[in-house]
Each structure stands twice: as C-alpha cells, then as structure tokens.
Design a protein around this motif. Structure first.
Motif, short mmCIF file in Angstrom:
data_model
loop_
_atom_site.label_atom_id
_atom_site.label_comp_id
_atom_site.label_asym_id
_atom_site.label_seq_id
_atom_site.Cartn_x
_atom_site.Cartn_y
_atom_site.Cartn_z
N ALA A 101 -111.80 19.57 -85.00
CA ALA A 101 -111.23 18.37 -84.17
C ALA A 101 -112.44 17.35 -83.96
N GLU A 155 -112.59 14.78 -87.08
CA GLU A 155 -111.68 13.86 -86.89
C GLU A 155 -111.91 12.97 -85.59
N SER A 169 -109.27 22.33 -81.86
CA SER A 169 -108.63 21.70 -80.44
C SER A 169 -109.74 20.62 -80.19
N ARG A 170 -109.11 19.57 -79.33
CA ARG A 170 -110.09 18.66 -79.15
C ARG A 170 -110.80 19.06 -77.70
N ASP A 222 -102.70 21.38 -75.92
CA ASP A 222 -101.67 20.52 -76.32
C ASP A 222 -100.80 20.12 -75.46
N THR A 236 -102.34 17.46 -73.04
CA THR A 236 -102.89 16.22 -73.76
C THR A 236 -101.87 15.49 -74.74
N TYR A 272 -101.95 16.16 -77.76
CA TYR A 272 -102.66 16.43 -79.09
C TYR A 272 -102.22 17.56 -79.95
N ARG A 273 -102.28 17.83 -81.14
CA ARG A 273 -101.81 18.89 -81.80
C ARG A 273 -103.28 19.65 -82.49
N HIS A 274 -103.39 20.69 -81.99
CA HIS A 274 -104.46 21.61 -82.84
C HIS A 274 -103.97 22.16 -83.90
N HIS A 303 -111.93 14.65 -72.94
CA HIS A 303 -110.88 14.08 -74.13
C HIS A 303 -111.42 14.44 -75.24
N THR A 304 -112.53 14.80 -75.81
CA THR A 304 -113.10 15.21 -77.17
C THR A 304 -113.88 16.49 -76.96
#
Length: 557
Positions: free
Chosen positions: A8, A11, A71-72, A273, A276, A278-280, A320-321
């Motif tokens: 992640a 990305e 995962s982020r 996920d 947040t 997001y998709r891991h 967040h990251t």
C-alpha cells in the motif's frame, strides 16, 4: 501475480502523498507507539521471554509491516493471540526453538502469498476462529492469576485444570497490594476514556501503578525484580541456533503461528477496510507478515501479526497511510532506547491487569453465545476447537477444528448433491413445470433412462451417484445424464463417471451427457472421457439429448 503483492505504501506515493496528511499520520503514529509500549512488554513476558524482546519486536516488525503491508493503516507487532503457543514452545524448546519456528512461519506465509492464498485463508470457518480465539482468551486470563493476585507459587502446572487447582490451593497467599494494583489498572483502562481519548488508558495505568508501588514501597513483584536490568540497545542481527534434531517437531507449531498470523492480520485488515473505506491486498498482507516474521527473530524478536486494537487506534487518531505505522515503530524505538530502563519499575500486577482486559476483549463472548444457538454442526466445531485450545493445545485445536469443519462441509455437500431419476419423479407426480428445460413436457421412450445430478460432483457424492444408478431394475438402451447443475467435478467424480460409462458400454447402453458446463467439459476432455462417450453424445440440452436418443434407437447410431 506480483501486482497482488504490491504494498500500500507504493500506491500512496505513486498516487501522490498529500503532505497535509503528514501531521495526522505523525500524531496517530506517536499515540499508537505509546499504546504499543505496555502491550508489547506484557505480551512477551506472558510468552516466556524478556521484556526488551517485545520492544525490539514492536519496532522491527512494526516498521517492516508498514513498509510491505497490503493495508494502508495496518499496525503490526506482538499480539495476545500468540501467547499460549509461544509459551509452550519456549518451555519445550527454549527461545532458539521459538526463533526457528518463527522463521519457518515467515517462510510459510511468503509461500502462501506467492500461492495467492490470501483470499482463501479468510474463509477459515467462523466457528473455528471464534472457538480458538475465545479459548486463547480464557487461557491468557488463567495465566495472569498468579501475578494479578500476587500468589506465592514456586511452580505453576502447564495444563488448564491442574493450574486452577493449584491456584485454589494457594489462595491463602494472596497479596492484597498486588490485587489492589491489578484492580486499579483494570478500572483505569475501562474508565479513563471517559476522561480523554488522547492519552491511552494503559499508559495512565502503568504510570499510576508504577509511581504508587515506588512511593509507598508496596511489596509487589516488578519487571526489574523478576527479569533484572532491561537492556536498551538494539541487538545486531544474527541467525538463531537451529537444532536440526527438533526441526521436524517445530513444523507443526510453525504452521500454527503462520495460520494465526495470517488470520489475525487479514481480520485486522478487513476491520480497517470497514473503518476507512479502503481495500487491502490480502496477498500483499501475507507477504508483509512473512517478511516481518523472518526478520524479527534475527534481532531476538518473537512472532508478529496485524494488531486489531492498535490498527483501530491508528485510524481513530487520524492515521491515513503507512507513514503512521512507520512513525509508530520509530516511537517505540525511541522509548526503548531512552526510557526502556524505566520499564523495570512496572509492577507485574499492572501487566496482569492489562492482559486481563486484553483477554476480555479477545473473548468475543457475545459471539460465542450467539453461535451456541446455531446449527448443531457449527456448535460441535465451536466447542471442539474451544475445548482443545483450553485443555490440550492451540496447534491441535486449529488442526482439529479445520479438519472437523471440512468433514462437516463435505457432509453438507453430499446431502446437497442429488442424483434423481426423471422417470421416477414424473411417476411420483413431481413435474418441474416452472423449468423451461424441464422433462415433464418431453416424451421419454420406455427403454431410456434420464438421471439428473444437482450439485458439485466430488468424491463425497460419487459413491451416492453410483449407488443410485445401481438401483436400475432393467438395463436401458440409452442412459441420459443431465449435468447442467454440476458446477465442478473432481478426480473421484471423473473416475465414477468413467466406471459408469465403461459398465454401460459393456451392457450395450449408450450414455449421453447433457448440459455439460464449461469447467466440467474441460475436465472431461483432459481425462479422455469425451472420446470415451463420443463427441456426438455430448449435447447442450435435453431436447438435443432426446433427438440424439431417437437417432440411436432408430438407426442404431
């Protein structure tokens, strides 16, 4: 394949890191690092190793997992899920045995990632997961009783029932000061969030109980009195001593460590996920856990996985990251280097209080009770896994739970897969009038039998299929097998089909296969069954099957 292993972090920077997120990531990382401090110490002590090894593990593994995670926002480190299996390994094989098992587990996790098993491991049966998680919680709680009550015990039995018998027989040795510190720790962790969420309750509890124990000279055991001075230098990497004679015996616990690391990390990623949006990447997550578990023992660390509570804390504080996870690891390192020696003043009773809260949160008692109202087969798997975890061994519990769940699943599939005689159904007044491809409106000659298979045609259903066909009273001229509702066929199913075709050919009966799905057709072609049946006798639907039947009856073709 390698795109599924892309971390992640790559990305985040590839898409452009927004530096306005940096202050939030730094703040969240610092908070999570502070939260990780007492937990890392508590987990490693309960696992039977030195407190400094927990802080080294939290730094090394936390850093690597944030670098490579799918995962982020995943935060990795030592967790309570490992305690009972690690303690048993350390008692039996020493730390070098644990380090060897951890290395093996890391390799297994990387192999699982390369084999694209990230999505599969998430489907370990729910009763198995709840069973061993609740069992682990009860065992963790049990191991903390001596420190929580300050019992004077020279030796604690390894097994659950003798352990509690020992506790009961030593109740007269309760240390009220230790018990008081345990209760204060629990109350602070539970009620401190009502005051503020900015400062973790575990940190407040550690600070208050340590100060109280020193100021009032409570006669309680501390980390320093049990383990001596804490080393605050980062060790150089080195390979652990591998005892080749015990290597085979360590494979089983290594598999358990790998499965636990995979399950816990993916559960944590799924929770993240949901929080947040997001998709891991599951396989990247397993790859990250593999790297972390290979490197951790090189620095004297223990097994690691994604930590659900710390990951949630990261998200709630603005992380967040993966930068937040990296900051968390650096925070742990700085605390370890500059304040690590102060950890010697922490009362063991306070760590026991922390782990009792961890055990309570892990227990998922409401989900356990809910599953007890479900199907009997699920209850059986749940209680078996739970009982074996508590009374025998976690490795045995996971293996037995998964195996039992697999057998019960096969049993359900056998019950679902049916082979029915169309003529018999029509004679019993069960026409399938709603099916546009139904045989109720078709004309089936007297010397023709039509059977339909519904469900996966695997080894569990193959014998059931053969038994049904053996019940034929007269040998038909044509046997039509409808496979339109067969999504897959395994080697045993193929072998059963081959036996049926061969036997009926010997009896001068033509076998026609109708409605064969693409996957099944490929398997038939690869094993030569299409040539055995004849391409003319593989048709798309029942109408074509009956037309082909007419040709055979009229022309003998």
């Amino acid at each position: 394949m390698f795109s599924s292993l892309r971390p992640a972090l790559w990305e985040v920077f590839h898409n452009g890191y927004h530096f306005r997120s940096l202050p939030k990531d730094i703040f969240a990382g610092i908070i999570v690092g502070i939260v990780a401090l007492p937990l890392s110490i508590a987990f490693v002590i309960a696992s039977g190793v030195k407190p400094e090894q927990g802080l080294v593990t939290a730094f090394i593994a936390g850093f690597l997992i944030s670098i490579f995670s799918g995962s982020r926002v995943q935060i990795g480190g030592p967790t309570g899920a490992f305690i009972i299996i690690l303690y048993s390994i350390v008692q039996k094989y020493g730390y070098d045995g644990l380090a060897t098992a951890t290395l093996l587990a890391g390799v297994i996790l990387i192999v699982m990632a390369l084999a694209q098993l990230g999505d599969v491991i998430k489907f370990i049966p729910y009763p198995v997961t709840i069973g061993f998680t609740s069992g682990i919680a009860l065992v963790i709680f049990s191991t903390q009783i001596p420190d929580a009550f300050g019992l004077s015990l020279s030796q604690v039995p390894a097994h659950f029932l003798p352990k509690w018998a020992c506790y009961v027989s030593h109740l007269s040795t309760v240390n009220v000061y230790a018990l008081g510190l345990t209760l204060v720790t629990i109350l602070l962790i539970v009620y401190w969030p009502r005051v503020t969420h900015k400062i973790p309750g575990t940190l407040v509890a550690i600070f208050v109980t340590s100060i109280a124990a020193q100021v009032f000279h409570f006669p309680v055991e501390t980390i320093g009195s049990r383990f001596g001075e804490i080393q605050t230098s980062l060790p150089l990497p080195h390979l652990p001593h591998i005892d080749w004679a015990n290597l085979g015996a360590l494979f089983s616990p290594a598999i358990s460590i790998a499965l636990l690391a995979g399950i816990e990390s993916l559960l944590s990623a799924v929770v993240a996920d949901g929080m947040t949006g997001y998709r891991h990447r599951s396989n990247a997550e397993l790859f990250a856990q593999g790297i972390a578990n290979i490197v951790s023992p090189l620095f004297g660390g223990i097994p690691v996985t994604g930590a659900i509570a710390r990951t949630a804390t990261n998200i709630k504080n603005g992380g967040h990251t993966p930068i937040a996870g990296i900051v968390h690891a650096i925070t742990v390192l700085l605390i370890f280097l500059f304040l690590g020696k102060q950890a010697a003043h922490i009362p063991m009773a306070a760590l026991a209080g922390i782990l009792i809260i961890v055990a309570y949160n892990m227990s998922e008692y409401h989900l356990f009770l809910k599953l007890l109202k479900g199907p009997r087969s699920d209850i059986l798997v749940l209680l078996c896994t739970f009982g074996l975890t508590v009374l025998v061994d976690l490795t045995v519990a996971i293996e037995a739970g998964v195996l039992m769940a697999a057998f019960l699943f096969m049993r359900r599939m056998i019950l679902v897969t049916e082979t029915t005689s169309i003529k018999e159904s029509l004679m019993n007044g069960k026409p399938d009038s709603e099916d546009p491809d139904a045989t109720s409106s078709k004309v089936i000659p007297d010397n023709v039998e039509v059977f339909e298979i519904n469900g996966p045609f695997f080894f569990g259903a193959a014998e059931k299929f053969k038994n049904t066909l053996r019940e034929l009273k007269e040998q038909p001229a044509v046997l039509i097998l409808r496979l339109r509702h067969v999504p897959m066929i395994d080697a045993t199913g193929l072998r059963a089909l081959e036996e049926i075709i061969h036997r009926h050919h010997h009896e001068k009966t033509t076998v026609i296969l109708s409605g064969v799905q693409t996957n099944v057709r490929k398997s038939l072609r690869d094993t030569g069954l299409i040539d055995m049946v004849g391409k003319k006798n593989i048709v798309f639907n029942i109408d074509q099957a009956l037309m082909r039947t007419q040709q055979i009856l009229e022309l003998g073709d």
